[in-house]
Design an enzyme around this catalytic site. Structure first.
Site, mmCIF file in Angstrom:
data_model
loop_
_atom_site.group_PDB
_atom_site.id
_atom_site.type_symbol
_atom_site.label_atom_id
_atom_site.label_comp_id
_atom_site.label_asym_id
_atom_site.label_seq_id
_atom_site.Cartn_x
_atom_site.Cartn_y
_atom_site.Cartn_z
ATOM 1 N N GLU A 1 0.832 -1.199 0.000
ATOM 2 C CA GLU A 1 0.000 0.000 0.000
ATOM 3 C C GLU A 1 0.867 1.249 0.000
ATOM 4 O OE1 GLU A 1 -3.439 0.422 2.325
ATOM 5 O OE2 GLU A 1 -3.772 -1.714 2.577
ATOM 6 N N GLY A 2 0.544 2.185 -0.848
ATOM 7 C CA GLY A 2 1.331 3.395 -1.016
ATOM 8 C C GLY A 2 2.315 3.273 -2.163
#
Length: 659
Positions: free
Chosen positions: A571-572
């Protein structure tokens, strides 16, 4: 007058609370003040009201001037719009203004439009401005239609003006509580009858960012409370790390931007987050205008394809049909573990290792942040209790987590950030997001929970079934519980999703777009629908990553992923991998001119320094003399053949050279 640099202040308070005296004290240091009186004159048979108005007039210094707007309530917006930057205005009060606005003498009138005009005038006012307004929303609902109309109109006016003002203060029983933005301010209403200098700063308040902090703390997980005055997590300004060792391929053990990240400073503020908040929407006109403009660009192909949506999104959130590429980007990495069956199949300590890796400038997220010139902020969220056995958070923890996320977004906006990237790393986050989707979208846990993979890449079906069972048991435990946003966060969502929800709300309030990446951000966006439906319009989804929860949540929210790369970098990191492409698209859309057939400019000038390779124009039937050699084929002298010898002179049929 200027309150810590803010030029517009709204002072709220009940009857006889001291709000007017407090407002007057804020402008006491101004050389001249223009007092804008909004109430109508007292009727002849109301001596008590006349005495109140007279007391207000007597309290004003001789250097103040008074201006009346009771004859035309719409004139108040004109007065504010025309005020100069060297003026100081005190408007007392909006209650009288609403009373005149609802007066039958001014009907029919569009109250909503008039309030919107006033808020716009406050937002654009160049003068130093203090407005006073009664807070009537805490009392009983009036029993008459006119009373209810007044309460509704005044509440709408207070909310609109509070959103437009730089600061808002609530005066209760002579004590001032600053609601926005919450820094240290004068806290006590002056006891004198006339204007006085501002008093000492409010005790117990410190400024650690845009949000106000208080004394209360909330457990930041399993441990004890976190000090409210603790600063926000460190924001890294990443630089590309050194190249790996060519011989061993070893990753560097440290970078110039490595620094420790502070623990989560759970704070108590005066911000009230509740269902049905009215937050800003993106510009509804510039997005379609940007898309229409793309069709006119001078491109050889058919255009930007599905990436046109990125241009439309940027145009709407920036308020211009020619949006600029996002220059300042900040990544918020939320780290918070979920206990119990939600974390089945997760290696213990793996999420903490990922967070430490990001802080040290290592790993995919940190490297992509460095390459994208994006800031990185690692946020420690409180650990969440096992959802199948008990609520993941207490109600108080949910409130503080929401306000803290809001504060993170405000700090980013104040720092000049133009795009937030929301990611998470934590054990059990996928199961928590699945539980939120089941509760808010009616999904089935097995349909939104991805398969669990071991470190060696093998599928762990037992862990997947344990996660499904945890979600099933949590939903069964809460089958009779309310399904409001805060209840869902407390029972199922946990700390990271609660903080992410606050981030989305705060970013929406500050008109800051957010790029979602992974199930935590999508689950938070689902929760915001109950709190502020506008939040989802500020969200952008670059790639669904093949995650079933993300795909379902995006479909419910109306977020169409721009790409279908099925990235699985964490995530990111997935969003950062797509960011350069989106920046390039925005830069191209802003720089390309319109096609010449549609009025686009074209450079008609010829560069005379370059050689001219055009075919020479014939000068006529006879030879001409030029400075350049003539390489044209000689004209034949007659019907006979010609010689191709060195001199190329014509000859007659006998072979003799022609004279």
């Amino acid at each position: 007058m200027s309150v810590d640099g803010w030029n517009t202040v709204l002072v709220l308070g009940g009857t006889r609370s001291g709000k007017s005296e407090f407002a007057e004290s804020l402008v006491a240091d101004a050389p001249t003040v223009r007092y804008v009186a909004t109430a109508a004159d007292a009727p002849a048979d109301d001596a008590e009201w006349a005495a109140r108005l007279a007391a207000h007039r007597e309290r004003r210094p001789e250097t103040w001037t008074t201006e009346e707007t009771a004859a035309d309530p719409r004139r108040l917006a004109d007065v504010l719009a025309a005020a100069g930057p060297n003026e100081t205005l005190l408007v007392d009060d909006l209650g009288g203004w609403v009373t005149v606005l609802l007066d039958p003498a001014h009907q029919p009138a569009d109250d909503t439009a008039t309030i919107a005009e006033l808020a716009a005038a406050v937002r654009s006012c160049a003068a130093r401005l203090v407005l006073v307004s009664p807070e009537v929303g805490l009392s009983l609902v009036p029993t008459t239609p006119l009373g209810r109309a007044f309460t509704d109109a005044l509440g709408a006016a207070n909310r609109a003006v509070a959103d437009a003002c730089d600061a808002v203060v609530l005066v209760v029983a002579g004590q001032a509580a600053w609601l926005k933005p919450g820094a240290a301010h004068p806290a006590t209403v002056p006891a004198q009858a006339g204007p006085v200098q501002t008093g000492p700063a409010q005790a117990g308040l410190t400024q650690t960012g845009p949000a106000q902090t208080g004394a209360a703390g909330v457990p930041g997980g399993v441990g004890g409370p976190v000090a409210a005055s603790e600063p926000s997590p460190e924001v890294f300004a990443p630089t590309p790390p050194a190249a790996p060792d060519a011989a061993h391929g070893a990753e560097p053990t440290g970078t110039a931007w490595a620094a420790p990240t502070m623990a989560l400073p759970m704070v108590a503020t005066g911000l009230v987050i509740q269902p049905g908040m009215e937050l800003p929407m993106p510009d509804e006109y510039t997005g379609p205008q940007a898309i229409e403009r793309l069709a006119t660009l001078d491109v050889p192909g058919s255009g930007l394809g599905v990436l046109e949506r990125a241009v439309g999104f940027a145009a709407a959130t920036q308020g211009t049909p020619t949006p600029a590429p996002w220059g300042s980007v900040r990544v918020l990495l939320l780290h918070g573990d979920h206990l119990g069956g939600a974390a089945a199949g997760t290696v213990e300590g793996e999420s903490a290792r990922r967070a430490r890796q990001a802080r040290a400038g290592q790993g995919a997220l940190a490297r992509l942040a460095a390459e994208s010139d994006a800031e990185l902020q690692v946020v420690e969220a409180p650990s969440s209790a096992p959802m199948e056995a008990e609520p993941t958070l207490t109600g108080e923890q949910v409130e503080v987590a929401l306000r803290y996320g809001w504060r993170l977004a405000e700090e980013a906006a104040d720092a000049g950030v133009r795009l937030l990237v929301l990611g998470a790393c934590g054990a059990g986050t996928e199961a928590a997001a699945a539980a939120v989707l089941v509760a808010t979208a009616g999904a089935e846990a097995p349909a939104v929970l991805p398969r669990v993979l071991t470190d060696s890449g093998e599928i762990d079906d037992a862990a997947w079934m344990t996660r499904c069972a945890a979600v099933r048991d949590a939903l069964h435990r809460t089958r009779n519980s309310p399904r409001s946003a805060k209840d869902v966060l407390a029972e199922l969502g946990g700390g990271d999703i609660a903080v992410a929800t606050g981030v989305l709300l705060g970013a929406t309030a500050r008109r800051l777009p957010v790029m979602l990446d992974g199930p935590v951000g999508v689950a938070a966006a689902m929760v915001t629908r109950d709190l502020a439906g506008q939040a989802r319009h500020w969200c952008l989804l670059a790639d669904h990553g093949g995650h079933p929860a993300v795909r379902l949540g995006a479909d419910v929210l109306g977020l169409t992923p721009l790409l279908d790369l099925r990235l699985g970098l964490g995530e990111g990191a997935n969003a950062l991998a797509a960011l350069p492409l989106l920046r390039s698209v925005l830069a191209l859309a802003a720089a390309l001119p319109a096609h010449p057939s549609l009025g686009g400019g074209e450079d008609d000038e010829q560069d005379t320094d370059e050689p001219d390779f055009r075919e020479p124009e014939p000068a006529g039937p006879g030879p001409t003399s030029t400075d350049e050699p003539d390489f044209r084929e000689p004209e034949p002298a007659g019907p006979g053949p010609t010689s191709t010898g060195p001199e190329s002179e014509p000859v007659d049929p006998s072979g003799r050279r022609a004279g």
